[in-house]
Design an enzyme around this catalytic site. Structure first.
Site, PDB file in Angstrom:
ATOM      1  N   ARG A 234     -16.453  32.965   0.647  1.00  0.00           N
ATOM      2  CA  ARG A 234     -15.711  33.917   1.469  1.00  0.00           C
ATOM      3  C   ARG A 234     -15.761  33.452   2.923  1.00  0.00           C
ATOM      4  NH1 ARG A 234     -13.558  35.502  -2.419  1.00  0.00           N
ATOM      5  NH2 ARG A 234     -13.336  37.641  -3.208  1.00  0.00           N
ATOM      6  N   GLU A 263      -7.160  35.631   6.555  1.00  0.00           N
ATOM      7  CA  GLU A 263      -6.305  34.760   5.752  1.00  0.00           C
ATOM      8  C   GLU A 263      -4.902  35.344   5.705  1.00  0.00           C
ATOM      9  OE1 GLU A 263      -8.140  34.117   1.935  1.00  0.00           O
ATOM     10  OE2 GLU A 263      -9.597  32.711   2.769  1.00  0.00           O
ATOM     11  N   HIS A 282      -7.370  28.484   0.383  1.00  0.00           N
ATOM     12  CA  HIS A 282      -7.952  29.387  -0.623  1.00  0.00           C
ATOM     13  C   HIS A 282      -7.423  29.008  -2.013  1.00  0.00           C
ATOM     14  CE1 HIS A 282      -9.819  33.632  -1.150  1.00  0.00           C
ATOM     15  NE2 HIS A 282      -9.993  32.913  -2.240  1.00  0.00           N
TER      16      HIS A 282
END
Length: 324
Positions: A234, A263, A282
């Site tokens: 994370r 993000e 990601h």
């Protein structure tokens, strides 16, 4: 004649092109799937929802409290930092996730990042694409075998990464608050010891208040100046400004990051202009197989709850006990 569905299920967001898989599975119990557009739309639909499916969208107290008949919040993923589990539990709403659907993908991604750091693949590739074909342009290379990988967190993904790293000759140590090695025989150490000894530090901890900015100016100062940070967990685990400063002051050799806060991140941040930083969007969880597994298993958990059956993985089992 218009037929009203037996159940109404909200899907707040998705990281895949369509909701066909989910709609087909939910259709087996006559559940209508409603895709919402942003938090306000989800809030508006919450009162009529029998279930909520969510990928990355925040399911805060406002949405949970707005529900009137919701029985389950199904996380299409592993981490739970986007769901107010405490409020859901207080409201007797089950929370589920899929904790192991992408163990292979994320551990592979972390290992690929490590190998890219070791062999300077991204560095040389970028230089060649910029017109420079020169071996001597790169920093010194070290043999991988015998170096130390430190795992911060020791869940499913970290343990899978350990097995792959051992096969390459790395020495692996790990830190977790419990000190539980899960019968693996891995050397468990204190965080400070791990940071001081590791050539590569790979993050696999959950994001919560206790772990926010776990990697900060103080912890970077404890690492070797030749060490690399790898984060496929994370973004909130890392203080990105402190990381940029550590790199600028040459207190770290580099970093490989797949997750960020927020993000999408601000690509003008200094870390994205440092050739010692490898970045991916990601993507560690992603494969055709992992997505199919995730979507199927998360939707099946909604079906199970709405059918009165115990779902595969309950985060707050006390709610199930209360109901049954």
């Amino acid at each position: 004649m218009f037929k009203v569905a037996k159940f109404h299920v909200i899907l707040t967001d998705r990281a895949w092109p369509d909701a066909d898989v989910e709609r087909k599975i939910l259709g087996e119990i006559d559940a209508e799937l409603i895709e919402t557009d942003g938090p306000q739309d989800a809030l508006k639909e919450a009162a009529n929802a029998d279930a909520i499916g969510t990928c990355w969208a925040p399911i805060g107290k406002d949405i949970v409290d707005a529900t009137q008949k919701c029985r389950v919040i199904s996380r299409f993923g592993i981490g739970l930092d986007n769901i107010d589990v405490a409020t859901a539990t207080a409201r007797n709403i089950l929370v589920t996730n899929v904790p192991d659907y992408c163990v292979d993908e994320v551990s592979d991604h972390a290992l690929a990042m490590l190998l890219t750091c070791v062999r300077k693949i991204a560095f040389y590739d970028q230089r060649i694409h910029n017109g420079e074909y020169r071996l001597q342009a790169g920093p010194p290379l070290r043999r991988l075998r015998g170096q130390t990988l430190g795992l911060v967190g020791f869940g499913n993904t970290a343990r899978a990464l350990r097995e792959k790293a051992l096969a390459l000759g790395l020495h692996v140590i790990a830190f977790t608050p419990s000190g539980n090695d899960h019968g693996s025989g891995c050397e468990m150490v204190a965080l400070e010891d791990l940071l001081q000894r590791s050539d590569y530090v790979s993050l696999h901890a959950p994001y919560k208040s206790e772990t926010e900015h776990l990697m900060n100016a103080d912890t970077f100062a404890q690492m070797k100046s030749s060490a690399y940070l790898i984060n496929t967990s994370r973004g909130g685990l890392v203080d990105q400004d402190a990381l940029a400063t550590a790199l600028e002051d040459e207190k770290l050799a580099g970093a490989a990051l797949d997750v960020f806060t927020p993000e999408p991140p601000d690509l003008q941040h200094p870390i994205f202009h440092d050739e010692r930083v490898i970045a991916t969007p990601h993507a560690a969880f992603l494969s055709e197989e992992s997505l199919q597994e995730l979507r199927t298993r998360a939707a099946r958990q909604i079906v199970a709850v709405l059918s009165g059956e115990r779902p595969e993985n309950i985060i707050n089992p006390e709610v199930w006990t209360d109901k049954n």
